[in-house]
Every structure is written in C-alpha cells, then in structure tokens.
Write a protein that holds these residues in place. Structure first.
Motif, PDB file in Angstrom:
ATOM      1  N   ARG A  58       2.256   6.315  -6.691  1.00  0.00           N
ATOM      2  CA  ARG A  58       1.053   5.432  -7.126  1.00  0.00           C
ATOM      3  C   ARG A  58       0.828   5.196  -8.679  1.00  0.00           C
ATOM      4  O   ARG A  58       0.912   6.303  -9.375  1.00  0.00           O
ATOM      5  N   GLN A  79       0.923   8.490   0.273  1.00  0.00           N
ATOM      6  CA  GLN A  79      -0.171   9.408  -0.688  1.00  0.00           C
ATOM      7  C   GLN A  79      -1.307   8.149  -0.615  1.00  0.00           C
ATOM      8  O   GLN A  79      -1.763   7.668  -1.666  1.00  0.00           O
ATOM      9  N   THR A  80      -1.946   8.219   0.690  1.00  0.00           N
ATOM     10  CA  THR A  80      -2.950   7.235   0.957  1.00  0.00           C
ATOM     11  C   THR A  80      -4.193   8.051   0.466  1.00  0.00           C
ATOM     12  O   THR A  80      -4.401   8.936   0.601  1.00  0.00           O
ATOM     13  N   GLN A 122      -5.139   0.336  -3.938  1.00  0.00           N
ATOM     14  CA  GLN A 122      -4.302   0.534  -2.914  1.00  0.00           C
ATOM     15  C   GLN A 122      -2.972   0.052  -3.282  1.00  0.00           C
ATOM     16  O   GLN A 122      -2.228  -0.963  -2.509  1.00  0.00           O
ATOM     17  N   GLU A 151       0.848  -1.180   0.082  1.00  0.00           N
ATOM     18  CA  GLU A 151       0.073   0.001  -0.056  1.00  0.00           C
ATOM     19  C   GLU A 151       0.834   1.185   0.077  1.00  0.00           C
ATOM     20  O   GLU A 151       1.899   1.213   0.337  1.00  0.00           O
ATOM     21  N   GLN A 172       2.497   4.494   1.344  1.00  0.00           N
ATOM     22  CA  GLN A 172       2.885   5.088   2.667  1.00  0.00           C
ATOM     23  C   GLN A 172       2.748   6.445   2.860  1.00  0.00           C
ATOM     24  O   GLN A 172       2.321   6.831   3.778  1.00  0.00           O
TER      25      GLN A 172
END
Length: 518
Positions: free
Chosen positions: A260, A160-161, A167, A156, A158
C-alpha cells in the motif's frame, strides 16, 4: 572397496570440491575499459559476442550519404512507437554534417539522451530498455530513453484490503511505485537514492526518506547494509529483507513490508526509510517494531475511538498462541481448574479417543496447515471451496471416526480464525511456530511450562532490535508519549508529536491546541 577404487573416488571428490570453489561465469563479460571505436561492424560484433548474439537485441544499419549509423534496441524492453518516431526523425535529416553535429551534441528531441564511451555502458543501456545510436567515425555512442516495458496497471490491494481508504497498490515497476508515494508527499525534501544490486540481475534498488525528518544514523545504516550485499540475483524484496534484517535467523520479522502506498507514505512521515525493489509490488520500511504489525491502515481513516479494534487483534494474538496449549494443559494436568459439568462433558467426548490430547491437537493442526496450503496453491476459483469443504468434511469425519473429540475441533477452529485477524501476514508465521512449541511445553509441564515459554518469548522480543530501535518500543523501554498510538489510537488532533522511538529530527507533527501542553 578395492584400494584403486577408493583412490579414484577420493580424486573425484576433490575435483568436485574444487569445481564448487571457483564460480563459473555465465558468459564472457565486456571489459569496463573497452571503448567504442566508431567502427560500426566492430562495435556491433563486440555487443553481439557479449550477448551471445541474442535474437531479441535488434541491430539496424542506416546510410545517409556519405554517413552511416547503427541503431540498436532490445525487443520487448523498448517502445516500438517511440523507436519508429525516432528513426523517422533521424532519416529526415538530409545533411550528413548536420546529422553528425546533432548526434554528437546529443540534441535529439525524442527521449532523454546520455553519452556512451565504452561498450559496457552501451550494453547496460540496452538491457534497461534504452536504444543505442553509434555513428560511423565517431568513437562514442548515445543512449536514448525509449523504455517501454509492459507492466501491470495500478490495481486494488490483494492482501491488505480496507473498506475505507485508498484503493491503490504498488505494482512491479519501480518508477510507478515511486510516483505513487510522491503523489502523496509533495515536498522537495522527499529524497531518493538509487543503486544496483545483483551481479547478474542488476536489479534497481531505491531508498526513499524525508530529509531533515528521518534520522541520519538510520539512513546511513540502511545504505551501508545495502552496499554490503554480495549476490548474483535479487528478484524480490524478500531477498533484500533477508540480507539486511537484524535478526536473520529469528522467526519475528524485523522489517515491515506492504503493498500500500499510503502506508509507506505514513511511515516516511514518521521518520522511517523505505526500500523499493524493481520487479516486486512489496516495499520495505525500516525500522519496524512489534506493535506495528497489529496496526491496520484503516485504523487511521476512521474516528480515533475505532482504534479499539486493535485490542481485539492483540486478544486474538494470545488466543492463537495459547488456546491449544491451554486445552492440552488443563485436560492433562489441571482438570481441577475446569467446572465440573465441562469436565464431565470433555471426559465423555475423549472416552473413545485413542490418542493423548497433544497428539490429537498436533494431528488437527497438521491437517489445518495442509488445507491452508492447498487453498493458497489451488486456482482461485476453487481454492476457497477446497479449503471450506475440506475442513467441514474432514472435521466431521474425524469426529465420527473417533480420531478427535468435538472440543478439540472447536479449539483448533477458533485458533485458525484468530490467525487471520492479524493485518500483516508476516506475523502469522511466528504465531504458527510458537503455537507448536507452547503445545509441547503444555503437554510436558502443564501451565508451568506455558508460563516459562511465554517469558522466554517476551525476553527474546525485548532483546531484538531493528536498525538500532528496540523491537518492543514503546512498551520496552516504556515511553508515555508514544502510547497515543499503541493499544488505542487517540484522535488525530491529539497526536501532536511523532514517535520518539524512531529518533526523528523533527518531533512536532501538528500544532497543539491553545492551552494544550507542547
């Protein structure tokens, strides 16, 4: 100082300056024209000398009457199971003539193969995880793909959630990162180009773009800047960004980086170019514009009207820049602008404070930066606790000791919170620098100094470019069509065209509804 000592000192300085003028080679490199001879002992000696007889490069000699061959691989970079299967297959070939024909024609069923003619090619193959096979009497070798480097699995994000959305995040392996983007854009026009940068590290770099969509001038400019890089090492994408960014000495980022894959895929579909660097989980994209650093991936996974959260980010950006500076200017020069009740309350709080408002804010800002860095560098299990407890304890103690006023603690706390609203961490550094400058202008000239500082920042932003694209696009120059994804995001069905600011070869994104304008 005696005359002899002065002469000796000047001679030493000259020798030191000459030493720094001439680069010292790390090791004796192989000549690019040094061919493989087919003499197993000689070829092995060449490679061992070039690598300093490194212990992790394994040399194995096998004999199949009347033939012999040398098998070389790098421990840790090559997959051990693949090597065992390959050696079992080679040893099972009992006829020497058939073995020679098999190897010369590179018909090995395990892994892809490549013909090697020089010792330099063999060494380069070993250092990327391939195995090298040299047969006695044949003046060439074969590189076999046995790459098996251990790497971190896809995990996932870390930093830019998102709550809703993919994910998956990039890892440190170039091949995996490219595959994560290809999984999202299944089209033959998704092209990649590879190159190596770094005289010592030989870091693999890959540029990716959608052919017939990305502007050719931007692709050529990215390619040109990458080829002009002259350095001995590239260890992270930040190295590349510093070399090729338009504003190398400015504080605003003119390239976008993300962990991402979905964000990179979206950028490619808008006509941008992505730059992958082996060994880092962050991928660069260019061109980048100012508005992009306030767009979160989650904005596009919710309904269009949820894009109003972007307005909150812009408001927080101005609060981060102006809150301490405005507080200093109002309490120092423009007390008449404050309501009487608030003015009396602030005056009562500052009655016992020994420092002017600017020094008070500077001390609080400095303390907050220390807490931020401590929270980042400490182990994760205690980093957050140290930041929170440190802020509470130090803030309360500073107020009780009379070093700062409660109002200043509130202002700095709000400023700290609004700093974290930005979706991209790269934009937080300019905010922190400009905040200090505006605080200084507010303490020196009041509101007039703050306004002049803001105009100077705005003029600087309008002057910037990113690979030929104005940094403040689509606001300056203003483009009405591109406002559909600026301060607000229109629904997906209403976003018919790609942004014009990137000069895409194909502006049409979706077919328009019947009766709509094209």
């Amino acid at each position: 100082m005696p005359e002899k000592k002065k002469q000796r000192f000047s001679q030493m300085k000259k020798q030191q300056s000459k030493a720094f003028e001439v680069p010292i080679p790390l090791k004796e490199e192989l000549s690019e024209t040094q061919l493989l001879t087919g003499d197993i002992s000689h070829d092995a000696s060449l490679l061992q000398k070039a690598t300093g007889n490194s212990a992790d490069i394994i040399y194995k000699t096998f004999h199949i009457n009347p033939q012999s061959f040398l098998f070389i691989y790098t421990e840790g970079l090559a997959n051990q199971q693949t090597i065992r299967n390959l050696l079992e297959y080679l040893m099972s070939v009992s006829v020497a003539d058939y073995l020679e024909q098999l190897l010369v024609e590179s018909r090995i069923p395990i892994g892809s193969t490549k013909e090697l003619l020089t010792a330099q090619e063999a060494l380069s193959s070993l250092l990327v995880g391939h195995s090298v096979l040299i047969i006695a009497g044949i003046p060439k070798g074969i590189a076999i793909d046995t790459n098996g480097i251990e790497h971190r699995t896809v995990s996932e994000p870390q930093n830019q959630t998102v709550i809703k959305g993919p994910q998956e995040a990039f890892n440190e392996t170039l091949v995996t990162n490219i595959a994560l983007v290809r999984k999202r854009i299944r089209h033959p026009n998704l092209w990649t180009e590879r190159m190596e940068i770094g005289d010592v590290t030989k870091t693999a770099i890959c540029i990716m773009y959608v052919k017939n969509l990305a502007n050719e001038d931007i692709i050529n400019e990215v390619r040109r800047r990458l080829k002009q890089i002259k350095t001995d090492s590239i260890l992270e994408s930040g190295y590349i960004e510093e070399f090729i960014a338009d504003q190398q000495r400015g504080i605003f980022p003119t390239m976008f980086n993300t962990e991402r894959p979905d964000v990179i895929a979206a950028d490619l579909l808008e006509g941008k170019v992505a730059i992958f660097v082996d060994g880092t989980p962050y991928v660069l994209s260019a061109p980048a514009v100012f508005i992009q650093f306030f767009q979160a991936a989650e904005d596009y996974y919710n309904r269009g009207d949820y894009g109003m959260l972007r307005m909150l980010r812009f408001a927080c950006f101005f609060i981060t820049l102006l809150a301490p500076a405005l507080y200093i200017a109002l309490t120092t020069y423009h007390q008449e602008m404050l309501p009487t009740t608030l003015l009396i309350s602030i005056a009562a709080q500052r009655d016992a404070i020994p420092f002017p408002a600017f020094i008070e804010a500077l001390l609080m800002q400095f303390t907050f930066e220390i807490l931020r860095e401590a929270g980042i560098r400490m182990p994760r299990a205690i980093g957050n606790a140290v930041s929170i407890v440190g802020a509470l304890v130090l803030g309360e103690a500073a107020v009780q000791a009379g070093f700062v006023s409660p109002a200043m603690v509130i202002v700095i706390s709000i400023t700290a919170l609004t700093t974290f609203i930005s979706p991209d961490f790269a934009m937080s550094f300019p905010q922190r620098i400009l905040r200090i400058i505006l605080m200084l202008l507010g303490a020196s000239f009041g509101l007039f100094g703050i306004v002049v500082g803001l105009f100077a920042v705005l003029l600087h932003l309008c002057h910037l470019q990113s690979f030929g694209v104005p940094y403040m696009s689509p606001l300056a120059p203003f483009n009405r069509n591109d406002q559909q994804d600026t301060f607000l995001r229109l629904p997906r069905w209403a976003m018919h065209k790609r942004p014009k600011m990137f000069h895409s070869q194909n502006e049409i994104r979706t077919a328009t509804k019947q009766g709509d304008e094209t």
